[in-house]
Write a protein that holds these residues in place. Structure first.
Motif, PDB file in Angstrom:
ATOM      1  N   THR A 146     -39.902  17.919 -83.521  1.00  0.00           N
ATOM      2  CA  THR A 146     -40.266  19.167 -82.850  1.00  0.00           C
ATOM      3  C   THR A 146     -41.775  19.329 -82.781  1.00  0.00           C
ATOM      4  N   LEU A 150     -43.524  19.583 -79.110  1.00  0.00           N
ATOM      5  CA  LEU A 150     -44.150  20.837 -78.716  1.00  0.00           C
ATOM      6  C   LEU A 150     -45.662  20.839 -78.924  1.00  0.00           C
ATOM      7  N   VAL A 152     -47.207  21.279 -81.870  1.00  0.00           N
ATOM      8  CA  VAL A 152     -47.531  22.394 -82.754  1.00  0.00           C
ATOM      9  C   VAL A 152     -47.948  21.895 -84.135  1.00  0.00           C
ATOM     10  N   ASP A 157     -49.319  28.333 -82.810  1.00  0.00           N
ATOM     11  CA  ASP A 157     -48.937  27.474 -81.678  1.00  0.00           C
ATOM     12  C   ASP A 157     -47.550  27.816 -81.147  1.00  0.00           C
ATOM     13  N   LEU A 158     -46.709  28.415 -81.991  1.00  0.00           N
ATOM     14  CA  LEU A 158     -45.334  28.717 -81.587  1.00  0.00           C
ATOM     15  C   LEU A 158     -45.271  29.782 -80.498  1.00  0.00           C
ATOM     16  N   ALA A 160     -46.590  29.890 -77.716  1.00  0.00           N
ATOM     17  CA  ALA A 160     -46.459  29.281 -76.387  1.00  0.00           C
ATOM     18  C   ALA A 160     -44.996  29.059 -76.016  1.00  0.00           C
ATOM     19  N   TYR A 161     -44.109  29.157 -76.989  1.00  0.00           N
ATOM     20  CA  TYR A 161     -42.689  28.901 -76.759  1.00  0.00           C
ATOM     21  C   TYR A 161     -41.852  30.147 -77.062  1.00  0.00           C
ATOM     22  N   ASN A 162     -42.463  31.310 -76.907  1.00  0.00           N
ATOM     23  CA  ASN A 162     -41.742  32.564 -77.144  1.00  0.00           C
ATOM     24  C   ASN A 162     -40.464  32.649 -76.314  1.00  0.00           C
ATOM     25  N   THR A 164     -37.751  30.938 -76.828  1.00  0.00           N
ATOM     26  CA  THR A 164     -36.995  29.684 -76.711  1.00  0.00           C
ATOM     27  C   THR A 164     -36.578  29.079 -78.052  1.00  0.00           C
ATOM     28  N   LEU A 165     -37.167  29.530 -79.145  1.00  0.00           N
ATOM     29  CA  LEU A 165     -36.946  28.894 -80.439  1.00  0.00           C
ATOM     30  C   LEU A 165     -36.061  29.757 -81.338  1.00  0.00           C
ATOM     31  N   ASP A 214     -34.863  25.761 -85.003  1.00  0.00           N
ATOM     32  CA  ASP A 214     -36.097  25.056 -84.635  1.00  0.00           C
ATOM     33  C   ASP A 214     -37.200  25.242 -85.664  1.00  0.00           C
TER      34      ASP A 214
END
Length: 305
Positions: A146, A150, A152, A157-158, A160-162, A164-165, A214
């Motif tokens: 992961t 991604l 990260v 950094d997470l 950027a994937y709001n 989705t995880l 995740d």
């Protein structure tokens, strides 16, 4: 939840029993060449604490100090009174947890938390030596796959994937300021969902490894991070309070042995990192390597023996 405080009498019995048990496995190397009181090194009742106790005990023995061991004593409710009464002379503590135990409020500032903790224990005749880079506190972990996919390395950094995880952790995480609410408020994170699991235990590890979640809430020094090759994300906005490893000793031991003892213990402490602590925990809890063997190898690798 902390356990009710036990009486000092109970603590004394447990210390005495621990000394008997430790003596059975002692090779006699603790006789020492330095004149002074025997330094009783204690530990809490979990593997990481026993490993740290062995590291300090063997470092002292190698330098000629007389040492005895009192390991697996129990919780802080037992260990702290034992330190104050002189039944135990040295133990590896955690800055934030000890400050909280003394009714203080730890922060993410390592130095400020340490200073407040040191001041809080001074009236008990206890001395905090220098703290380690290593910390054992809540952390947020992803698999190596992961992290690579991604890109990260930090908790921030997470974002950027709001949406989705999936976050997995202890059931109380959605209600704890240092868990989901903190991730939302401090980092602006928005997870697709939260999955209630165990408290940084095997169910959480299995869910992360199996792709059911995740991001996992684990302890930063958990041996499973090293064992599984997980990536501990940097808490770059300092959500979690400081929990640096710190040796606590007594005024009497400092008075007896002075600056040489302090310098030795500070040098050992400065070499302890979170990543190495995770590796040591893996070797102890997963590979079933004895704490004394792990401590000896670590001290040899770092040039202390």
């Amino acid at each position: 939840m902390r356990r009710p405080i036990r009486s000092r009498a109970v603590g004394a019995v447990l210390v005495a029993l621990a000394l008997v048990v430790s003596a059975c496995g002692d090779d006699g190397s603790g006789d020492g060449t330095k004149e002074g009181p025997t330094i009783t090194v204690g530990s809490f009742d979990f593997g990481e604490s026993v490993i740290l106790g062995e590291i300090y005990a063997q470092a002292l023995e190698a330098a000629g100090y007389p040492v005895s061991r009192a390991f697996n004593l129990g919780t802080r409710d037992v260990v702290n009174p034992a330190l104050k009464s002189g039944e135990v002379d040295l133990i590896a503590e955690y800055t934030g947890s000890l400050l909280f135990f003394k009714r203080g409020t730890p922060s993410a500032d390592n130095a400020a938390t340490y200073a407040a903790m040191a001041a809080a224990i001074a009236d008990d005749g206890l001395v905090a030596l220098a703290y380690a880079p290593a910390e054992d506190k809540n952390g947020f972990v992803v698999t190596a796959e992961t992290a690579a996919a991604l890109g990260v390395t930090k908790v921030s950094d997470l974002a950027a994937y709001n949406g989705t995880l999936i976050l997995g952790g202890p059931t109380e995480c959605p209600d704890r300021p240092l868990c989901l609410p903190g991730l939302q408020e401090v980092y602006g994170l928005d997870f697709a969902s939260f999955r209630p699991l165990d408290a940084a235990g095997p169910i959480t590890v299995a869910a992360l490894e199996g792709g059911e979640i995740d991001v996992a809430v684990l302890f930063t020094s958990d041996g499973m991070i090293a064992a599984k090759g997980f990536v501990l994300l940097e808490d770059d906005r300092n959500l979690q309070p400081a929990e640096n490893i710190v040796p606590i000793t007594t005024d009497e031991i400092i008075a007896a042995y002075g600056d040489d003892l302090v310098a030795l213990l500070n040098a050992v402490t400065a070499a302890i990192t979170t990543a190495e602590l995770s590796e040591l925990n893996k070797s102890y809890s997963i590979d079933a390597t004895d704490a004394d063997t792990l401590a000896r190898q670590w001290l040899e690798d770092h040039g202390f023996i």
